[in-house]
Design a protein around this motif. Sequence first.
Motif, mmCIF file in Angstrom:
data_model
loop_
_atom_site.group_PDB
_atom_site.id
_atom_site.type_symbol
_atom_site.label_atom_id
_atom_site.label_comp_id
_atom_site.label_asym_id
_atom_site.label_seq_id
_atom_site.Cartn_x
_atom_site.Cartn_y
_atom_site.Cartn_z
ATOM 1 N N ILE A 166 42.792 32.131 52.793
ATOM 2 C CA ILE A 166 42.980 30.756 53.275
ATOM 3 C C ILE A 166 43.034 29.776 52.104
ATOM 4 N N GLU A 167 42.154 29.980 51.105
ATOM 5 C CA GLU A 167 42.050 29.017 49.995
ATOM 6 C C GLU A 167 43.146 29.161 48.948
ATOM 7 N N PHE A 168 43.536 30.400 48.619
ATOM 8 C CA PHE A 168 44.442 30.596 47.484
ATOM 9 C C PHE A 168 45.779 31.259 47.817
ATOM 10 N N ILE A 169 45.796 32.220 48.740
ATOM 11 C CA ILE A 169 47.030 32.981 48.976
ATOM 12 C C ILE A 169 47.981 32.259 49.918
ATOM 13 N N GLU A 170 47.463 31.832 51.074
ATOM 14 C CA GLU A 170 48.299 31.128 52.064
ATOM 15 C C GLU A 170 49.006 29.899 51.476
ATOM 16 N N PRO A 171 48.329 29.075 50.633
ATOM 17 C CA PRO A 171 49.005 27.909 50.057
ATOM 18 C C PRO A 171 50.205 28.253 49.173
ATOM 19 N N CYS A 172 50.293 29.508 48.694
ATOM 20 C CA CYS A 172 51.419 29.914 47.843
ATOM 21 C C CYS A 172 52.747 29.910 48.599
ATOM 22 N N LYS A 173 52.669 29.902 49.920
ATOM 23 C CA LYS A 173 53.889 29.878 50.740
ATOM 24 C C LYS A 173 54.803 28.716 50.355
ATOM 25 N N ARG A 174 54.180 27.605 50.001
ATOM 26 C CA ARG A 174 54.973 26.396 49.711
ATOM 27 C C ARG A 174 55.872 26.564 48.484
ATOM 28 N N TYR A 175 55.550 27.539 47.637
ATOM 29 C CA TYR A 175 56.356 27.769 46.431
ATOM 30 C C TYR A 175 57.464 28.794 46.655
ATOM 31 N N ALA A 176 57.446 29.465 47.809
ATOM 32 C CA ALA A 176 58.388 30.563 48.049
ATOM 33 C C ALA A 176 59.791 30.059 48.374
ATOM 34 N N ASP A 177 60.791 30.734 47.840
ATOM 35 C CA ASP A 177 62.191 30.467 48.209
ATOM 36 C C ASP A 177 62.509 31.176 49.521
ATOM 37 N N LEU A 178 61.764 32.260 49.761
ATOM 38 C CA LEU A 178 62.031 33.081 50.935
ATOM 39 C C LEU A 178 60.704 33.604 51.482
ATOM 40 N N ILE A 179 60.486 33.416 52.801
ATOM 41 C CA ILE A 179 59.291 33.953 53.451
ATOM 42 C C ILE A 179 59.746 35.083 54.377
ATOM 43 N N ILE A 180 59.154 36.264 54.176
ATOM 44 C CA ILE A 180 59.557 37.435 54.968
ATOM 45 C C ILE A 180 58.478 37.774 55.984
ATOM 46 N N PRO A 181 58.730 37.503 57.268
ATOM 47 C CA PRO A 181 57.789 37.976 58.285
ATOM 48 C C PRO A 181 57.995 39.466 58.535
ATOM 49 N N GLN A 182 56.965 40.137 58.993
ATOM 50 C CA GLN A 182 57.003 41.583 59.304
ATOM 51 C C GLN A 182 57.250 42.474 58.083
ATOM 52 N N GLY A 183 57.022 41.933 56.904
ATOM 53 C CA GLY A 183 57.080 42.745 55.684
ATOM 54 C C GLY A 183 58.289 43.639 55.554
ATOM 55 N N GLY A 184 58.031 44.895 55.166
ATOM 56 C CA GLY A 184 59.107 45.850 54.894
ATOM 57 C C GLY A 184 59.893 46.273 56.110
ATOM 58 N N HIS A 185 59.429 45.891 57.312
ATOM 59 C CA HIS A 185 60.168 46.243 58.525
ATOM 60 C C HIS A 185 61.323 45.269 58.781
ATOM 61 N N ASN A 186 61.388 44.195 57.981
ATOM 62 C CA ASN A 186 62.416 43.186 58.166
ATOM 63 C C ASN A 186 63.675 43.577 57.372
ATOM 64 N N LYS A 187 64.520 44.379 57.999
ATOM 65 C CA LYS A 187 65.688 44.945 57.312
ATOM 66 C C LYS A 187 66.681 43.877 56.849
#
Length: 203
Positions: A166-187
């Motif tokens: 909650i404190e450190f990892i989730e906030p990194c989303k704002r820096y992402a160019d691409l957010i992948i839901p469902q991880g490696g299952h997202n073909k």
Amino acid sequence: MIIIGIAGGTGSGKTTVVKKIIDSLPKNEVVLLPQDSYYKDSSHVPVEERQNINFDHPNAFEWDLLSKHVSMLKKGEAIEQPVYSYLTCTRQSETIHMEPKEVVIIEGILALSDKKLRSLMDLKIFVDADPDERLIRVIQRDVVERGRTAEAVMDRYMRVLKPMHIEFIEPCKRYADLIIPQGGHNKKAIEIIKLYIEKILGK
């Protein structure tokens, strides 16, 4: 050369995403830098205190060395990647020799949290998954691979993993160019990344 950062919570599917990207590209075209290899050496800490180290906090990593190694690869220079032992919480004397390749992937829970490291990346990816899915994966992995009990894993999840996420990892989303839901299952996401890499490399 293209430099890709892949972040996301523990158990989100980062490793699967990395494997799918590597498998989709020509053989021997990728250098993988696991952020875990750059944990600070804890050999100076008494053995009985090492279990108290918070490995999900940004302070656990040697960011300057990781950024230096990425910069060296970018310049076409080889690096000696550190080897970290989870058993002893120490950096080993041996290293892994890495030659620069067309694609450099930096993978880890906090791969997008350091500003200097982010500035070296051409593509920033955040692998997303529901908290309950991540917890199930963490329990399965730690019980099988690390010999922990399910109770111990859940206790650590509530005490360390969840608050650090909650404190450190989730906030990194704002820096992402691409957010992948469902991880490696997202073909489709993997296919988009492959096309982007090929475009950057002019293939």
